[in-house]
Design an enzyme around this catalytic site. Structure first.
Site, PDB file in Angstrom:
ATOM      1  N   CYS A 228       5.752   0.209   7.308  1.00 11.30           N
ATOM      2  CA  CYS A 228       5.325   1.278   6.404  1.00 11.30           C
ATOM      3  C   CYS A 228       6.532   1.635   5.547  1.00 11.30           C
ATOM      4  O   CYS A 228       7.659   1.682   6.046  1.00 11.30           O
ATOM      5  CB  CYS A 228       4.870   2.477   7.228  1.00 11.30           C
ATOM      6  SG  CYS A 228       4.432   3.919   6.245  1.00 11.30           S
TER       7      CYS A 228
ATOM      8  N   HIS B 166      -4.581   1.439   7.363  1.00  4.98           N
ATOM      9  CA  HIS B 166      -3.250   2.064   7.397  1.00  4.98           C
ATOM     10  C   HIS B 166      -3.151   3.189   6.354  1.00  4.98           C
ATOM     11  O   HIS B 166      -2.726   4.303   6.660  1.00  4.98           O
ATOM     12  CB  HIS B 166      -2.192   0.978   7.142  1.00  4.98           C
ATOM     13  CG  HIS B 166      -0.783   1.477   7.074  1.00  4.98           C
ATOM     14  ND1 HIS B 166       0.199   1.065   7.947  1.00  4.98           N
ATOM     15  CD2 HIS B 166      -0.178   2.342   6.233  1.00  4.98           C
ATOM     16  CE1 HIS B 166       1.339   1.677   7.655  1.00  4.98           C
ATOM     17  NE2 HIS B 166       1.140   2.446   6.608  1.00  4.98           N
TER      18      HIS B 166
ATOM     19  N   GLN C 123       3.109   9.995   1.107  1.00  8.44           N
ATOM     20  CA  GLN C 123       4.392   9.280   1.089  1.00  8.44           C
ATOM     21  C   GLN C 123       5.221   9.598  -0.150  1.00  8.44           C
ATOM     22  O   GLN C 123       6.402   9.245  -0.213  1.00  8.44           O
ATOM     23  CB  GLN C 123       4.161   7.765   1.171  1.00  8.44           C
ATOM     24  CG  GLN C 123       3.519   7.343   2.486  1.00  8.44           C
ATOM     25  CD  GLN C 123       3.334   5.851   2.542  1.00  8.44           C
ATOM     26  OE1 GLN C 123       2.313   5.334   2.096  1.00  8.44           O
ATOM     27  NE2 GLN C 123       4.323   5.140   3.072  1.00  8.44           N
TER      28      GLN C 123
ATOM     29  N   GLY D   8       0.838  -1.192   0.000  1.00 10.36           N
ATOM     30  CA  GLY D   8       0.000   0.000   0.000  1.00 10.36           C
ATOM     31  C   GLY D   8       0.873   1.241   0.000  1.00 10.36           C
ATOM     32  O   GLY D   8       2.025   1.210   0.459  1.00 10.36           O
TER      33      GLY D   8
END
Ligand code: NI
Length: 186
Positions: free
Chosen positions: A107, A149, A55, A50
């Site tokens: 992450c 998330h 990001q 993901g």
């Protein structure tokens, strides 16, 4: 479909972009579709399941998810099979949460940092796809975790915000944050 332009720079912990809440996408056009493709490429390159707009330094309410069946808990493969991958989620919202699961989570913005996070085991969510079509699904297991998330990222939240105690990873977090800030001149 627009041509992809390649992987984007991954923003790491310490980068203010990760704390910026996103704004709703007003128009699903070729520029947004290109961004989604580039985000998918960036995610695959980094072996992630993901990736959310902050990001890669963007502030659209946009994220991408691809949880392969072989990464999913066996008991949920069938339940999730109706959800076609990869998912491009524009202006996504969670409609309902059920149950509880605790598992190690990471992450792409926190390389080699993992911690157990408790989340809902099942989520219903709705979003517009890359063609502007409304889709609503119910996901279980790892896919449900990924949805929760990624949607958090769109609020400027990150997975470590869910930890009651950050002590076990505090040193790694501080190191990463300091390194990122140094590189950005902050
Ligand atoms: Ni993340």
């Amino acid at each position: 479909m627009p041509k992809r332009t390649g992987p984007l720079e991954m923003r790491l912990w310490g980068d203010p972009a990760l704390r910026r809440p996103c704004r709703p996408v007003a128009a699903i056009d070729d520029a947004l579709r290109r961004l989604a493709l580039d985000m998918l490429e960036t995610m695959y390159n980094a072996n992630g399941v993901g990736l959310a707009a902050p990001q890669v330094g963007r502030d659209e309410r946009l994220c991408v998810i691809d949880v392969p069946a072989d990464a999913e808990k066996e008991e949920y493969v069938e339940a999730n099979a109706a959800i076609p991958m990869p998912l491009v989620l524009v202006n996504p919202e969670i409609l309902a949460r059920e149950g509880e699961q605790t598992d190690e989570e990471g992450c792409l913005s926190f390389p080699s940092i993992h911690a157990p996070v408790t989340r809902a085991d099942k989520v219903s969510f709705t979003f517009l796809d890359q063609h502007g079509e409304r889709r609503t699904y119910t996901a279980h297991g790892l896919l449900a975790r990924a949805v929760q998330h990624e949607l958090e990222h769109l609020e400027g939240h990150v997975f470590i915000d869910n930890l009651p105690d950050k002590t076990p990873i505090a040193q790694k977090l501080d190191k990463l944050e300091a390194k990122t800030k140094r590189r950005l001149g902050l």
